[in-house]
Design a protein around this motif. Structure first.
Motif, mmCIF file in Angstrom:
data_model
loop_
_atom_site.group_PDB
_atom_site.id
_atom_site.type_symbol
_atom_site.label_atom_id
_atom_site.label_comp_id
_atom_site.label_asym_id
_atom_site.label_seq_id
_atom_site.Cartn_x
_atom_site.Cartn_y
_atom_site.Cartn_z
ATOM 1 N N LYS A 72 50.938 21.438 1.972
ATOM 2 C CA LYS A 72 50.253 20.140 1.876
ATOM 3 C C LYS A 72 50.491 19.436 0.543
ATOM 4 O O LYS A 72 49.810 18.464 0.208
ATOM 5 N N ASP A 74 52.206 17.006 -2.179
ATOM 6 C CA ASP A 74 52.609 15.610 -2.017
ATOM 7 C C ASP A 74 53.748 15.263 -2.992
ATOM 8 O O ASP A 74 53.518 15.081 -4.183
ATOM 9 N N ALA A 76 55.379 12.603 -3.451
ATOM 10 C CA ALA A 76 55.258 11.294 -4.118
ATOM 11 C C ALA A 76 54.364 11.403 -5.349
ATOM 12 O O ALA A 76 54.665 10.850 -6.411
ATOM 13 N N ALA A 77 53.268 12.152 -5.204
ATOM 14 C CA ALA A 77 52.409 12.389 -6.366
ATOM 15 C C ALA A 77 53.179 13.180 -7.418
ATOM 16 O O ALA A 77 53.059 12.939 -8.620
ATOM 17 N N GLU A 161 47.344 22.377 -7.862
ATOM 18 C CA GLU A 161 47.726 21.329 -6.892
ATOM 19 C C GLU A 161 48.785 20.413 -7.487
ATOM 20 O O GLU A 161 49.734 20.033 -6.814
ATOM 21 N N ASP A 165 52.593 19.724 -6.262
ATOM 22 C CA ASP A 165 53.157 18.385 -6.051
ATOM 23 C C ASP A 165 54.485 18.230 -6.800
ATOM 24 O O ASP A 165 55.465 17.720 -6.249
ATOM 25 N N TYR A 169 58.255 17.749 -5.175
ATOM 26 C CA TYR A 169 59.184 16.675 -5.534
ATOM 27 C C TYR A 169 60.528 17.254 -5.981
ATOM 28 O O TYR A 169 61.592 16.807 -5.533
#
Ligand code: HEC
Length: 181
Positions: A72, A74, A76-77, A161, A165, A169
């Motif tokens: 989960k 991200d 983009a973050a 977290e 992320d 990326y």
């Protein structure tokens, strides 16, 4: 009250309004502007201080968790974080030049010291294995703990977290990203 006094009164109200508006605007914008810089400084300087306080107990519970978090995470973050925290030293585009640190294209799953011609420390180059998700998790939590003697002068990212992320990326910086854990 003659009209000059009325005018003075109006002027006073106007000036008060402008001052009020400006202080509001300034504080919003100043606080907003300095925030990222502040965080970067905190992270770089935090290596030593964080060691003594929060980092030690938090780490043992945070570090094993990356596998389940990757699903989960991200990207983009992660890109936002990398732009904020890493690009002062690293390029990310394929074939990008080395800066203070090596180009990061293809590093996830890659060899230690994966960039041709970059002058890595023995701490990184000499460490066995490839850059797995767990390794990157530990590395980005605290580079000097994962590879004592490394030249990467970066205090680390506290939040697991956020590390997930960032790794999500970095994983995308490849023609053929390795499978998620
Ligand atoms: C102050 C400069 C600096 C910052 C900021 C920095 N790095 Fe580095 N990074 C380096 C240097 C220098 C090396 C090489 C370390 C060595 O050889 O010991 C490196 C190495 C690496 C490696 C290993 C590359 C390889 O080919 O084995 C990864 C992965 C990495 N950095 C990721 C990141 C990420 C992600 C960030 C941001 C969260 C970041 N770095 C922030 C300087 C930096």
């Amino acid at each position: 009250m003659d009209s000059t006094e009325v005018n003075k009164g109006m002027a006073a109200i106007l000036i008060a309004g402008i001052v009020f508006f400006l202080t509001g605007w300034l504080s919003v914008n100043l606080i907003h502007d300095t925030k990222p810089e502040h965080e970067v400084l905190k992270i770089e300087g935090a290596a030593a201080t964080a060691e003594a306080s929060a980092a030690a107990p938090a780490k043992s519970e945070e570090l094993p968790a990356i596998g389940s978090l990757m699903a989960k995470a991200d990207p983009a973050a992660g890109e936002g974080l990398v732009k904020k925290l890493c690009v002062s030293c690293h390029t990310v585009a394929e074939g990008g030049k080395a800066g203070v640190g090596p180009n990061l294209y293809g590093v996830v799953g890659g060899a230690r010291g994966h960039m041709e011609g970059f002058n890595y420390s023995a701490a990184v180059k000499g460490k066995a294995g490839n850059w797995s998700y767990d390794d990157l998790n530990a590395w980005l939590a605290k580079p000097t703990a994962f590879a004592p003697g490394t030249r990467m002068a970066f205090g680390g990212i506290k939040s697991v977290e956020q590390r997930a992320d960032v790794i999500a990326y970095l994983r995308g910086l490849s023609h053929n990203p390795i499978a998620l854990p």
